[in-house]
Design a protein around this motif. Structure first.
Motif, mmCIF file in Angstrom:
data_model
loop_
_atom_site.group_PDB
_atom_site.id
_atom_site.type_symbol
_atom_site.label_atom_id
_atom_site.label_comp_id
_atom_site.label_asym_id
_atom_site.label_seq_id
_atom_site.Cartn_x
_atom_site.Cartn_y
_atom_site.Cartn_z
ATOM 1 N N ILE A 1 0.806 -1.218 0.000
ATOM 2 C CA ILE A 1 0.000 0.000 0.000
ATOM 3 C C ILE A 1 0.844 1.275 0.000
ATOM 4 O O ILE A 1 0.410 2.318 -0.459
ATOM 5 N N GLY A 2 2.085 1.178 0.490
ATOM 6 C CA GLY A 2 2.945 2.352 0.532
ATOM 7 C C GLY A 2 3.690 2.629 -0.760
ATOM 8 O O GLY A 2 4.414 3.620 -0.863
ATOM 9 N N SER A 3 3.530 1.766 -1.770
ATOM 10 C CA SER A 3 4.269 1.903 -3.023
ATOM 11 C C SER A 3 3.372 2.396 -4.149
ATOM 12 O O SER A 3 2.165 2.145 -4.164
ATOM 13 N N ASP A 4 3.990 3.086 -5.111
ATOM 14 C CA ASP A 4 3.272 3.461 -6.326
ATOM 15 C C ASP A 4 3.138 2.285 -7.291
ATOM 16 O O ASP A 4 2.390 2.362 -8.263
ATOM 17 N N SER A 5 3.885 1.222 -7.040
ATOM 18 C CA SER A 5 3.837 0.036 -7.894
ATOM 19 C C SER A 5 2.682 -0.848 -7.433
ATOM 20 O O SER A 5 2.649 -1.283 -6.279
ATOM 21 N N PRO A 6 1.699 -1.127 -8.295
ATOM 22 C CA PRO A 6 0.497 -1.830 -7.841
ATOM 23 C C PRO A 6 0.761 -3.289 -7.486
ATOM 24 O O PRO A 6 1.526 -3.983 -8.156
ATOM 25 N N SER A 7 0.115 -3.754 -6.442
ATOM 26 C CA SER A 7 0.227 -5.161 -6.049
ATOM 27 C C SER A 7 -0.570 -6.032 -7.015
ATOM 28 O O SER A 7 -1.623 -5.621 -7.512
ATOM 29 N N LYS A 8 -0.057 -7.236 -7.259
ATOM 30 C CA LYS A 8 -0.698 -8.161 -8.189
ATOM 31 C C LYS A 8 -0.492 -9.591 -7.707
ATOM 32 O O LYS A 8 0.459 -9.883 -6.977
ATOM 33 N N VAL A 9 -1.382 -10.459 -8.139
ATOM 34 C CA VAL A 9 -1.177 -11.900 -8.008
ATOM 35 C C VAL A 9 -1.260 -12.487 -9.404
ATOM 36 O O VAL A 9 -2.186 -12.174 -10.163
ATOM 37 N N VAL A 10 -0.278 -13.308 -9.754
ATOM 38 C CA VAL A 10 -0.262 -13.957 -11.061
ATOM 39 C C VAL A 10 -0.443 -15.455 -10.856
ATOM 40 O O VAL A 10 0.232 -16.071 -10.018
ATOM 41 N N VAL A 11 -1.371 -16.023 -11.629
ATOM 42 C CA VAL A 11 -1.675 -17.451 -11.560
ATOM 43 C C VAL A 11 -1.255 -18.092 -12.880
ATOM 44 O O VAL A 11 -1.703 -17.672 -13.946
ATOM 45 N N MET A 12 -0.382 -19.083 -12.796
ATOM 46 C CA MET A 12 0.107 -19.799 -13.981
ATOM 47 C C MET A 12 -0.294 -21.265 -13.869
ATOM 48 O O MET A 12 0.037 -21.917 -12.878
ATOM 49 N N GLN A 13 -0.987 -21.778 -14.867
ATOM 50 C CA GLN A 13 -1.425 -23.172 -14.832
ATOM 51 C C GLN A 13 -0.790 -23.967 -15.969
ATOM 52 O O GLN A 13 -0.760 -23.516 -17.112
ATOM 53 N N TRP A 14 -0.273 -25.159 -15.611
ATOM 54 C CA TRP A 14 0.173 -26.118 -16.610
ATOM 55 C C TRP A 14 -0.625 -27.389 -16.393
ATOM 56 O O TRP A 14 -0.517 -28.037 -15.342
ATOM 57 N N ASN A 15 -1.440 -27.736 -17.353
ATOM 58 C CA ASN A 15 -2.313 -28.898 -17.246
ATOM 59 C C ASN A 15 -1.875 -29.962 -18.243
ATOM 60 O O ASN A 15 -2.481 -30.160 -19.287
ATOM 61 N N GLY A 16 -0.790 -30.654 -17.898
ATOM 62 C CA GLY A 16 -0.265 -31.701 -18.770
ATOM 63 C C GLY A 16 -0.575 -33.094 -18.278
ATOM 64 O O GLY A 16 -0.194 -34.079 -18.908
ATOM 65 N N GLY A 17 -1.281 -33.183 -17.121
ATOM 66 C CA GLY A 17 -1.598 -34.491 -16.547
ATOM 67 C C GLY A 17 -3.015 -34.923 -16.862
ATOM 68 O O GLY A 17 -3.617 -34.485 -17.849
ATOM 69 N N GLU A 18 -3.560 -35.757 -15.995
ATOM 70 C CA GLU A 18 -4.910 -36.267 -16.196
ATOM 71 C C GLU A 18 -5.940 -35.151 -16.042
ATOM 72 O O GLU A 18 -5.807 -34.285 -15.177
ATOM 73 N N ALA B 1 1.990 -33.526 -16.045
ATOM 74 C CA ALA B 1 1.522 -33.277 -14.682
ATOM 75 C C ALA B 1 0.685 -32.005 -14.672
ATOM 76 O O ALA B 1 0.808 -31.153 -15.562
ATOM 77 N N ASN B 2 -0.158 -31.891 -13.656
ATOM 78 C CA ASN B 2 -0.919 -30.665 -13.431
ATOM 79 C C ASN B 2 -0.250 -29.895 -12.305
ATOM 80 O O ASN B 2 -0.142 -30.401 -11.175
ATOM 81 N N VAL B 3 0.193 -28.693 -12.607
ATOM 82 C CA VAL B 3 0.872 -27.851 -11.626
ATOM 83 C C VAL B 3 0.357 -26.431 -11.787
ATOM 84 O O VAL B 3 0.216 -25.938 -12.913
ATOM 85 N N VAL B 4 0.079 -25.773 -10.678
ATOM 86 C CA VAL B 4 -0.315 -24.372 -10.717
ATOM 87 C C VAL B 4 0.698 -23.569 -9.903
ATOM 88 O O VAL B 4 1.074 -23.954 -8.793
ATOM 89 N N GLY B 5 1.177 -22.476 -10.477
ATOM 90 C CA GLY B 5 2.106 -21.581 -9.798
ATOM 91 C C GLY B 5 1.427 -20.253 -9.523
ATOM 92 O O GLY B 5 0.840 -19.649 -10.431
ATOM 93 N N LEU B 6 1.466 -19.812 -8.281
ATOM 94 C CA LEU B 6 0.855 -18.539 -7.898
ATOM 95 C C LEU B 6 1.903 -17.674 -7.224
ATOM 96 O O LEU B 6 2.621 -18.138 -6.325
ATOM 97 N N VAL B 7 2.007 -16.425 -7.632
ATOM 98 C CA VAL B 7 2.991 -15.519 -7.042
ATOM 99 C C VAL B 7 2.317 -14.205 -6.640
ATOM 100 O O VAL B 7 1.494 -13.665 -7.377
ATOM 101 N N GLY B 8 2.664 -13.741 -5.457
ATOM 102 C CA GLY B 8 2.182 -12.448 -4.981
ATOM 103 C C GLY B 8 3.251 -11.399 -5.208
ATOM 104 O O GLY B 8 4.351 -11.500 -4.653
ATOM 105 N N LEU B 9 2.952 -10.405 -6.042
ATOM 106 C CA LEU B 9 3.925 -9.390 -6.430
ATOM 107 C C LEU B 9 3.592 -8.068 -5.753
ATOM 108 O O LEU B 9 2.517 -7.486 -5.965
ATOM 109 N N VAL B 10 4.514 -7.581 -4.942
ATOM 110 C CA VAL B 10 4.325 -6.331 -4.198
ATOM 111 C C VAL B 10 5.666 -5.609 -4.101
ATOM 112 O O VAL B 10 6.723 -6.179 -4.367
#
Length: 491
Positions: free
Chosen positions: A226-243, A298-307
């Motif tokens: 909240i103290g930064s001019d750079s906006p906070s974000k969450v990025v969700v990356m999905q790889w669905n190579g499994g069942e 495989a099914n893998v999801v990557g989530l990152v909180g950017l602040v």
């Protein structure tokens, strides 16, 4: 983006060895018969290979390299003689490759691998060590210097074996680039854009902005940025190579693109290193890139909180109380213990949305873990033995140091707050453990979970086996191995 060295695999041609320019590398056993490539170099240099082997073999270890400068009878500037038997382990082959890359400097390289059983792993070692972050240097590197040719007996087979390994190396490079990047370049928006661009390699990428995060109730995460001019974000990356519809493995990363400490301002000395405080998110991104490039089943999801954690008139203050997405209230004792506030909301969201088969979070979370483990091992905290042992085995196989640390009620009790459900720090004793206990509060009952505190291993001041000083890419290989061993669908 930095890319692994340009590696090509070609059929062995003994007639071309004399004409090769730059550097030539030849593999020899410590004792026993030389292969045909080594015999060819030995003849060209009038027996120099055998003489140097005889002189150096006593006390020589697998992977050792000795150099013959300006060899007579050859156009090369140097010949590197590498002691590497055909029956070596893949770790020994990779380490030898890393030493070869370290030796060669800026010269083109011809590696005479012949029918070596671990030629693909040698290539992997060369690729991992042949890295330099020079995006912000004005001098242009020679393209020839980025060229490595490997002469092998079955080039198509070796290339097929090397391609998935080099995909992992590219994931490692992606992580290193992100961690090495200065914060005025790698803003939260630029970070999100780089991840969004990975849709081109098959990832499904979604960027959640501040309005969406507020709607979801991520008050803990939003309080950090909240103290930064750079906006906070969450990025969700999905790889669905499994069942289809199989629960994914969830990887969650802390992405503080710069950490001043906020109102609890850090000392000036060393603050420039806080460009690496997004290392957990960088590793998650690198793993997701590697999985997509090698088309993991495989099914893998990557989530990152950017602040970005900055002091300002809007910044969160010590003593403030914030509400997490889970609904727990948190008394902020120290605004420099911000990573756990980011992770707790993203971890809760990952479980709510994806109901994963397991969850692993990564963060450059505490200085305390460096006091405990130095720069050789990441701290590993887990709520069950099975997933922990699976990860430790994967890390050991890939040569990435990891050490299990304790958890327990006594540490969790240090987080009791007078005014809220819990506070974000538990004092100096066992600082890395109480940080892990904070995160464990946001893990559902029955959810297999690992917390990796990578503060000591994400970026280092001296070179490692596979990386120059700076970002290491630690964790990409171990997590890729874990996915391959435990989560991929068998053929």
């Amino acid at each position: 983006m930095s890319k692994p060295v340009s590696l090509s695999f070609e059929e062995t041609n003994l007639d071309l060895i004399a004409e090769a320019e730059g550097r030539v590398c030849v593999l020899v056993p410590v004792e026993g018969n030389l292969g045909q490539e080594a015999r060819r170099v030995n003849r060209l240099t009038r027996g120099a290979v055998e003489r140097m082997r005889a002189a150096k073999s006593e006390g020589a270890n697998t992977g050792d390299v000795i150099t013959m400068a300006w060899p007579s009878g050859m156009a090369a500037e140097a010949v590197d003689i590498v002691f590497l038997p055909r029956q070596c382990s893949f770790q020994e082959a990779r380490e030898a490759g890393a030493k070869i890359a370290q030796k060669r400097g800026e010269q083109p390289l011809l590696v005479l691998a012949g029918n070596h059983r671990k030629a693909a792993e040698i290539a992997m070692g060369i690729a991992l060590r042949d890295y330099g972050f020079d995006d912000h240097k004005t001098a242009e590197a020679s393209e020839d210097a980025r060229t490595v040719r490997m002469m092998v007996s079955k080039p198509d087979e070796i290339k097929a074996a090397a391609d998935p390994l080099l995909a992992v190396a590219e994931g490692v490079f992606f992580t290193r680039d992100l961690i090495n990047e200065p914060a005025n370049v790698l803003t939260t928006t630029e970070f999100a854009n780089r991840l969004d661009a990975m849709q081109s390699i098959g990832l499904d990428v979604e960027v959640l902005d501040e309005d969406k995060l507020a709607e979801l109730g991520m008050g803990a995460l939003l309080s950090v940025g909240i103290g930064s001019d750079s906006p906070s974000k969450v990025v969700v990356m999905q790889w669905n190579g499994g069942e289809t519809n199989a629960a994914p493995l969830a990887l969650v990363g802390k992405g503080v693109v710069f950490d001043t400490g906020g109102i609890s301002l850090k000392p000036a000395a060393g603050m420039e290193d806080m460009t690496m405080d997004m290392g957990g998110a960088g590793v998650v991104a690198g793993v997701m890139r590697a999985l997509a490039l090698r088309k993991a089943k495989a099914n893998v999801v990557g989530l990152v909180g950017l602040v970005e954690n900055m002091p300002s008139g809007r910044a969160t203050r010590p003593g403030d109380v914030v509400t997490s997405m889970k609904g727990d209230t948190i008394e902020v004792i120290n605004t420099d213990a911000e990573g756990r506030l980011v992770l707790c909301d993203v971890m809760h969201y990952a479980q709510e949305r994806f109901n994963p088969a397991g969850m692993i979070d990564l963060a450059t979370l505490t200085g305390a873990v460096i006091i405990g483990l130095g720069h050789a091992n990441a701290g590993v905290f887990a709520n069950e033995d099975m997933i922990c042992n699976q990860f430790l085995k994967a890390a050991a196989t890939e040569g990435e140091g990891a050490w299990r640390m304790p958890l327990g009620k006594a540490y969790a009790d240090q987080l009791k707050s007078r005014v809220a459900d819990l506070k974000n720090v538990g004092g100096r004793p066992a600082g890395s453990v109480t940080a892990a206990e904070f995160l464990r509060r946001f893990v559902r009952d029955g959810m297999p979970w690992i917390h990796l505190d990578i503060a000591g291993v994400a970026s280092v001041k001296t070179a490692t086996t596979y990386a120059p000083a700076g970002a290491t890419g630690w964790g990409v290989m171990a997590l890729n191995r874990l996915v391959a061993d435990q989560y991929e669908v068998s053929e």
